[in-house]
Motif scaffolding. Structure first.
Motif, mmCIF file in Angstrom:
data_model
loop_
_atom_site.group_PDB
_atom_site.id
_atom_site.type_symbol
_atom_site.label_atom_id
_atom_site.label_comp_id
_atom_site.label_asym_id
_atom_site.label_seq_id
_atom_site.Cartn_x
_atom_site.Cartn_y
_atom_site.Cartn_z
ATOM 1 N N ASP A 95 0.803 -9.118 6.060
ATOM 2 C CA ASP A 95 -0.354 -9.825 5.497
ATOM 3 C C ASP A 95 -1.040 -9.068 4.369
ATOM 4 O O ASP A 95 -1.250 -9.620 3.285
ATOM 5 C CB ASP A 95 -1.376 -10.151 6.587
ATOM 6 N N GLU A 96 -1.427 -7.827 4.600
ATOM 7 C CA GLU A 96 -2.152 -7.067 3.580
ATOM 8 C C GLU A 96 -1.275 -6.785 2.366
ATOM 9 O O GLU A 96 -1.739 -6.880 1.225
ATOM 10 C CB GLU A 96 -2.698 -5.761 4.171
ATOM 11 N N ARG A 99 -0.997 -10.020 0.361
ATOM 12 C CA ARG A 99 -2.252 -10.301 -0.337
ATOM 13 C C ARG A 99 -2.374 -9.443 -1.594
ATOM 14 O O ARG A 99 -2.686 -9.937 -2.680
ATOM 15 C CB ARG A 99 -3.454 -10.050 0.574
#
Length: 107
Positions: A95-96, A99
């Motif tokens: 996820d990070e 992003r």
């Protein structure tokens, strides 16, 4: 995604002058954390042809890693036009990284 470490590490001045989206991945080929994170890194960086990915073989006394104050492997430093916009240390998901990859690839 780049699967191998750079033959010769770029200098900090060269990295600072890089235009566009770049991810510096600091680690080693023998590091268990680094090897374990490769599938997540590959997934997070997949499908982003404009994203430069440079794997840096890091260790004590390596100037580029020290200039970014890398302490744990793998550390991924996300750069936009040579400026750090974020980092992920020992990723355990995507996820990070996804992003940050979107953020530096945009605009």
């Amino acid at each position: 995604m780049n699967a191998t470490h750079a033959q010769a590490d770029p200098s900090r001045a060269e990295v600072d002058a890089m235009a566009g989206a770049t991810v510096l991945e600091f680690g080693t080929s023998w590091c268990g954390w680094c090897r374990g994170a490769q599938p997540a890194i590959a997934k997070a960086l997949a499908g982003r042809p404009g994203l430069r990915h440079i794997k840096i073989e890091d260790g004590p006394g390596q100037p580029l890693g020290r200039s970014y104050r890398v302490k744990l492997w793998p550390t991924l430093v996300f750069l936009k036009d040579g400026q750090e916009v974020g980092r992920v240390v020992r990723p355990n998901g995507t996820d990070e990284m996804e992003r940050l990859a979107r953020e530096i690839a945009a605009a």
